[in-house]
Design a protein around this motif. Structure first.
Motif, short mmCIF file in Angstrom:
data_model
loop_
_atom_site.label_atom_id
_atom_site.label_comp_id
_atom_site.label_asym_id
_atom_site.label_seq_id
_atom_site.Cartn_x
_atom_site.Cartn_y
_atom_site.Cartn_z
N GLU A 1 4.98 12.06 16.72
CA GLU A 1 5.48 11.25 15.64
C GLU A 1 4.39 11.07 14.61
OE1 GLU A 1 6.72 7.63 17.52
OE2 GLU A 1 8.67 8.45 17.96
N ARG A 2 4.81 10.94 13.37
CA ARG A 2 3.89 10.69 12.26
C ARG A 2 4.32 9.43 11.54
NH1 ARG A 2 4.49 16.75 10.32
NH2 ARG A 2 3.30 17.70 11.99
N TYR A 3 3.36 8.67 11.04
CA TYR A 3 3.63 7.43 10.34
C TYR A 3 3.01 7.50 8.96
CZ TYR A 3 5.07 5.95 14.90
OH TYR A 3 5.73 5.88 16.10
N PHE A 4 3.76 7.00 7.97
CA PHE A 4 3.31 7.06 6.59
C PHE A 4 3.41 5.70 5.93
CE2 PHE A 4 4.29 11.41 7.52
CZ PHE A 4 3.35 12.13 6.82
N LEU A 5 2.50 5.45 5.00
CA LEU A 5 2.57 4.28 4.14
C LEU A 5 3.46 4.62 2.97
CD1 LEU A 5 1.49 1.50 3.19
CD2 LEU A 5 -0.32 2.77 2.02
N HIS A 6 4.45 3.79 2.70
CA HIS A 6 5.33 3.98 1.55
C HIS A 6 5.24 2.74 0.67
CE1 HIS A 6 7.31 7.58 3.09
NE2 HIS A 6 7.26 7.00 4.27
N ALA A 7 5.44 2.89 -0.60
CA ALA A 7 5.39 1.76 -1.53
C ALA A 7 6.52 1.89 -2.54
CB ALA A 7 4.04 1.74 -2.27
N ALA A 8 6.89 0.74 -3.12
CA ALA A 8 7.93 0.71 -4.15
C ALA A 8 7.54 -0.31 -5.21
CB ALA A 8 9.28 0.33 -3.54
N SER A 9 8.03 -0.11 -6.42
CA SER A 9 7.78 -1.03 -7.53
C SER A 9 8.49 -2.35 -7.27
CB SER A 9 8.27 -0.42 -8.83
OG SER A 9 8.28 -1.40 -9.86
N VAL A 10 7.80 -3.47 -7.47
CA VAL A 10 8.43 -4.77 -7.30
C VAL A 10 9.37 -5.09 -8.45
CG1 VAL A 10 6.65 -5.76 -5.82
CG2 VAL A 10 6.46 -5.98 -8.28
N GLN A 11 9.19 -4.44 -9.61
CA GLN A 11 10.06 -4.69 -10.75
C GLN A 11 11.35 -3.87 -10.66
OE1 GLN A 11 6.66 -4.02 -11.57
NE2 GLN A 11 6.17 -6.16 -11.92
N THR A 12 11.25 -2.59 -10.30
CA THR A 12 12.42 -1.71 -10.35
C THR A 12 12.96 -1.32 -8.98
OG1 THR A 12 11.11 0.32 -10.35
CG2 THR A 12 11.55 -0.71 -12.50
N GLY A 13 12.13 -1.44 -7.95
CA GLY A 13 12.54 -0.99 -6.63
C GLY A 13 12.40 0.51 -6.44
N GLN A 14 11.95 1.22 -7.46
CA GLN A 14 11.77 2.67 -7.39
C GLN A 14 10.59 3.01 -6.48
OE1 GLN A 14 13.11 5.28 -9.69
NE2 GLN A 14 14.75 3.91 -10.32
N ALA A 15 10.72 4.11 -5.77
CA ALA A 15 9.65 4.56 -4.88
C ALA A 15 8.40 4.92 -5.68
CB ALA A 15 10.12 5.77 -4.08
N ALA A 16 7.26 4.57 -5.15
CA ALA A 16 5.97 4.91 -5.75
C ALA A 16 5.33 5.97 -4.86
CB ALA A 16 5.09 3.67 -5.88
N PHE A 17 5.78 7.21 -5.01
CA PHE A 17 5.35 8.28 -4.12
C PHE A 17 3.86 8.56 -4.19
CE2 PHE A 17 9.89 9.30 -4.75
CZ PHE A 17 10.28 9.19 -3.43
N GLN A 18 3.22 8.19 -5.28
CA GLN A 18 1.78 8.44 -5.39
C GLN A 18 0.98 7.64 -4.37
OE1 GLN A 18 3.71 6.90 -7.63
NE2 GLN A 18 2.62 5.34 -8.78
#
Length: 125
Positions: A1-18
């Protein structure tokens, strides 16, 4: 299994893939510092109680430094050699003992990371 850190914009909810980064295990009680420079949490091995049922629980302090000078390509860095959190309590090795409650307190250049531990209970195993 692999685990990743994911983030999203608090204003738009859009994924922040960077900000997507591979993690060395499962992080509990993750807390984002208010000055936007780090993530702190308690790391556990992804195999404990999932692949190796008899392996004792071990906990490491996970601190990731986040450099957002270039907002389109932020750098997320963490030490590969993480400090082991050892309480010397039998409960900590036999049970998953952490809750998601956590905090960061910084004052005068000193940092305190707060994580809460559960009470002993037979159903936590």
């Amino acid at each position: 299994e692999r685990y990743f850190l994911h983030a999203a914009s608090v204003q738009t909810g859009q994924a922040a893939f960077q900000y997507q980064s591979r993690l060395p295990g499962i992080i509990h009680g993750m807390k984002y510092d208010l000055d936007s420079t780090r993530l702190v949490g308690v790391l556990t091995s992804p195999s404990t109680a999932r692949i190796r049922m008899l392996q004792p629980w071990q906990y490491w302090l996970f601190v990731a430094q986040i450099n957002t000078v270039n907002i389109t390509h932020p750098k997320i860095l963490f030490d590969e050699d993480l400090p082991l959190i050892n309480f010397g309590e039998l409960m900590t090795e036999q049970f998953m003992a952490w809750t998601t409650n956590s905090a960061i307190y910084s004052r005068n250049g000193q940092d305190v990371f707060v994580f809460t531990q559960a009470e002993p209970a037979g159903l936590l195993k």
